[in-house]
Structure formats: C-alpha cells, structure tokens
Design an enzyme around this catalytic site. Structure first.
Site, PDB file in Angstrom:
ATOM      1  N   ILE A  97      -2.971  -1.907 -10.521  1.00  0.00           N
ATOM      2  CA  ILE A  97      -2.101  -2.192 -11.488  1.00  0.00           C
ATOM      3  C   ILE A  97      -1.651  -3.854 -11.481  1.00  0.00           C
ATOM      4  O   ILE A  97      -1.441  -4.602 -12.581  1.00  0.00           O
ATOM      5  CB  ILE A  97      -0.826  -1.486 -11.624  1.00  0.00           C
ATOM      6  N   ASN A 112      12.013   1.362  -5.730  1.00  0.00           N
ATOM      7  CA  ASN A 112      13.288   2.251  -5.321  1.00  0.00           C
ATOM      8  C   ASN A 112      14.556   1.722  -5.716  1.00  0.00           C
ATOM      9  O   ASN A 112      14.739   0.477  -6.600  1.00  0.00           O
ATOM     10  CB  ASN A 112      13.193   2.444  -3.720  1.00  0.00           C
ATOM     11  N   GLY A 164       3.576   1.212  -1.143  1.00  0.00           N
ATOM     12  CA  GLY A 164       2.801   1.784  -2.064  1.00  0.00           C
ATOM     13  C   GLY A 164       2.413   0.469  -3.250  1.00  0.00           C
ATOM     14  O   GLY A 164       2.127  -0.540  -2.851  1.00  0.00           O
ATOM     15  N   ASP A 213       4.850  -0.530  -5.020  1.00  0.00           N
ATOM     16  CA  ASP A 213       5.943  -1.665  -5.031  1.00  0.00           C
ATOM     17  C   ASP A 213       5.523  -2.586  -4.395  1.00  0.00           C
ATOM     18  O   ASP A 213       5.727  -3.975  -4.606  1.00  0.00           O
ATOM     19  CB  ASP A 213       7.150  -0.902  -4.453  1.00  0.00           C
ATOM     20  N   SER A 241       6.412   8.136  -9.039  1.00  0.00           N
ATOM     21  CA  SER A 241       6.796   9.517  -8.303  1.00  0.00           C
ATOM     22  C   SER A 241       5.817  10.201  -7.309  1.00  0.00           C
ATOM     23  O   SER A 241       6.257  10.941  -6.699  1.00  0.00           O
ATOM     24  CB  SER A 241       7.983  10.269  -8.810  1.00  0.00           C
ATOM     25  N   THR A 242       4.403  10.034  -7.781  1.00  0.00           N
ATOM     26  CA  THR A 242       3.632  11.012  -7.062  1.00  0.00           C
ATOM     27  C   THR A 242       2.841  10.606  -5.693  1.00  0.00           C
ATOM     28  O   THR A 242       2.052  11.274  -5.199  1.00  0.00           O
ATOM     29  CB  THR A 242       2.313  11.397  -8.150  1.00  0.00           C
ATOM     30  N   GLY A 243       3.571   9.483  -5.418  1.00  0.00           N
ATOM     31  CA  GLY A 243       2.992   8.948  -3.999  1.00  0.00           C
ATOM     32  C   GLY A 243       3.941   9.284  -2.945  1.00  0.00           C
ATOM     33  O   GLY A 243       4.197  10.676  -2.614  1.00  0.00           O
ATOM     34  N   TYR A 293       7.164   9.726  -2.925  1.00  0.00           N
ATOM     35  CA  TYR A 293       8.001  10.378  -3.524  1.00  0.00           C
ATOM     36  C   TYR A 293       7.927  11.943  -3.928  1.00  0.00           C
ATOM     37  O   TYR A 293       8.591  12.678  -4.202  1.00  0.00           O
ATOM     38  CB  TYR A 293       8.723   9.877  -4.615  1.00  0.00           C
TER      39      TYR A 293
HETATM   40  P1  ADP Z   1       6.471   6.543  -5.524  1.00  0.00           P
HETATM   41  O1  ADP Z   1       7.292   6.485  -4.223  1.00  0.00           O
HETATM   42  O2  ADP Z   1       7.041   6.594  -6.843  1.00  0.00           O
HETATM   43  O3  ADP Z   1       5.669   8.054  -5.346  1.00  0.00           O
HETATM   44  P2  ADP Z   1       4.193   5.263  -4.538  1.00  0.00           P
HETATM   45  O4  ADP Z   1       3.869   3.635  -4.676  1.00  0.00           O
HETATM   46  O5  ADP Z   1       4.204   5.783  -3.042  1.00  0.00           O
HETATM   47  O6  ADP Z   1       5.331   5.543  -5.504  1.00  0.00           O
HETATM   48  O7  ADP Z   1       2.876   5.859  -5.353  1.00  0.00           O
HETATM   49  C1  ADP Z   1       2.768   6.137  -6.773  1.00  0.00           C
HETATM   50  C2  ADP Z   1       1.335   6.004  -7.202  1.00  0.00           C
HETATM   51  O8  ADP Z   1       0.893   4.470  -7.199  1.00  0.00           O
HETATM   52  C3  ADP Z   1       0.208   6.576  -6.465  1.00  0.00           C
HETATM   53  O9  ADP Z   1      -0.729   7.454  -7.234  1.00  0.00           O
HETATM   54  C4  ADP Z   1      -0.224   5.572  -5.532  1.00  0.00           C
HETATM   55  O10 ADP Z   1      -1.808   5.732  -5.210  1.00  0.00           O
HETATM   56  C5  ADP Z   1      -0.493   4.515  -6.573  1.00  0.00           C
HETATM   57  N1  ADP Z   1      -0.679   2.995  -6.447  1.00  0.00           N
HETATM   58  C6  ADP Z   1      -0.594   2.355  -4.946  1.00  0.00           C
HETATM   59  N2  ADP Z   1      -0.831   1.119  -5.096  1.00  0.00           N
HETATM   60  C7  ADP Z   1      -1.233   0.973  -6.462  1.00  0.00           C
HETATM   61  C8  ADP Z   1      -1.914  -0.161  -7.224  1.00  0.00           C
HETATM   62  N3  ADP Z   1      -2.040  -1.408  -6.771  1.00  0.00           N
HETATM   63  N4  ADP Z   1      -2.038   0.095  -8.537  1.00  0.00           N
HETATM   64  C9  ADP Z   1      -2.048   1.293  -9.121  1.00  0.00           C
HETATM   65  N5  ADP Z   1      -1.347   2.226  -8.615  1.00  0.00           N
HETATM   66  C10 ADP Z   1      -1.273   2.092  -7.284  1.00  0.00           C
END
Ligand code: ADP
Length: 174
Positions: A12, A25, A33, A35, A118-120, A122
């Site tokens: 992204i 958060n 992740g 963020d 939220s699917t990482g 969280y």
């Molecule tokens: P949360 O804390 O909301 O669960 P995370 O960052 O742990 O957030 O994960 C949310 C989603 O983002 C997961 O599917 C993770 O694989 C994905 N993700 C991590 N890095 C990127 C990125 N650079 N671009 C797109 N999606 C990403």
C-alpha cells in the site's frame, strides 16, 4: 475486474492514489505491520503531524498529508482488537471503513486504497473482516458517486482470496 471496487495484491505504501488508509493504533504514533511500513515510507514529518492529533478512538479516523508517499493523504484508523466477537468488534470494524470513506469524501479524494484492517496482529478473523469491509464499501459507494474507486490492497494471496470472495458475493458490480 473493472468496477469501482477492486482487490489487488501489493504494497500500500507504493500506491499513487488520493488517500491510503493506515491500520493504526489509538496513539497514532506508529507501530508494526502496515503502520510501520507507512511511517517508514512517508518519513518523519508524518509522525510530527500525527503527534498533534491527540490520538484516535477505535473505529474513528483522522487524516494527514502523505509526505514522501506517492499518496496525497493518509487516513489513520485504529481497528478493533479481536476479543471473541462480543466487544463490538464487528460494529467497530464497520465504523473504521465508513469513517475513512467519509473523511475521503470530505477532502475530495476520488481514489482510496485500504489495507486489511485488524486482520494482522489484531487477529480479526479474515473471513468476517472481508465481508464487513466489502459490504460497508459497497453501500457507501452506491450513495457517494464522488469516490471513483476503492481498492483493497492485500499483502498476501490468502488475504486477497478472502476479499475477492467477499466482493464476488455482493450485488451487481458498481
Ligand atoms: P492490525 O494491527 O490492524 O491487525 P497489521 O498491520 O498487523 O494491522 O495487519 C493488517 C494487514 O496489513 C495484514 O494483512 C498485513 O499483512 C498487511 N500489511 C502489512 N504491511 C503491508 C503493506 N506494506 N501493504 C499492504 N498491507 C500490508
């Protein structure tokens, strides 16, 4: 797929759109992740702006500039942590998507990219999360023609397959 809602695999932080959404958060001061990836790619000015926002409630959203990102804006939304489903997780996740889309409309964004909120770490179940995301986005776009395109930018094939399935189960293509 050429409708106004699309699902792609990608990073992204690399997307040239009006707004990308950050699965943040409540502190808005960065994390792991997606963020962490967004803050690294945007540079330190993003954190400076975030410090002035006084955090954000779960299910709400706040907007900043994109700084070194190709995206013009970042919309930060803290998703709910999954605690079994009885803590308003479903309503809160729906509220994340809707709050982000409302802010995007308010700021004149025509193209918006979401990560899988939220699917990482969280731990929101992916199947439930994908159905919620797609139905909120679908209902919003039906009523808001100012937003031309929304994409789910999935980091892996498994995540992508769930959002594709949820998208295919909606009504007619927008
Ligand atoms: P949360 O804390 O909301 O669960 P995370 O960052 O742990 O957030 O994960 C949310 C989603 O983002 C997961 O599917 C993770 O694989 C994905 N993700 C991590 N890095 C990127 C990125 N650079 N671009 C797109 N999606 C990403």
């Amino acid at each position: 797929m050429s409708g106004r809602i699309q699902v792609i695999k990608g990073d992204i932080t690399k997307q040239e759109v009006d707004a990308i959404v950050n699965a943040a958060n409540c502190s808005l001061l960065g994390g792991g992740g997606v963020d962490g990836a967004i803050h690294r790619a945007a540079g330190p000015e993003l954190l400076n702006e975030c410090r002035k926002l006084n955090g954000c409630k779960t299910g709400d959203a706040k907007l900043t500039k994109g700084y070194n990102l190709p995206a013009k804006y970042v919309i930060h939304t803290p998703g709910p942590i999954w605690r079994g489903g009885q803590k308003k997780e479903i309503e809160l996740l729906a509220s994340c998507y809707e709050s982000c889309l409302r802010l995007a409309s308010k700021h004149g964004c025509r193209t918006v990219d979401f990560p899988s909120i939220s699917t990482g770490v969280y731990h929101f179940p992916l199947e439930k999360a994908s159905v919620i995301a797609m139905s909120v986005i679908y209902d919003y776009l039906k009523e808001h023609k100012e937003i031309e395109r929304v994409r789910m930018v999935c980091f892996d094939d498994r995540t992508k397959s769930y959002y594709e399935k949820a998208l295919s189960e909606l009504g007619e293509e927008l």
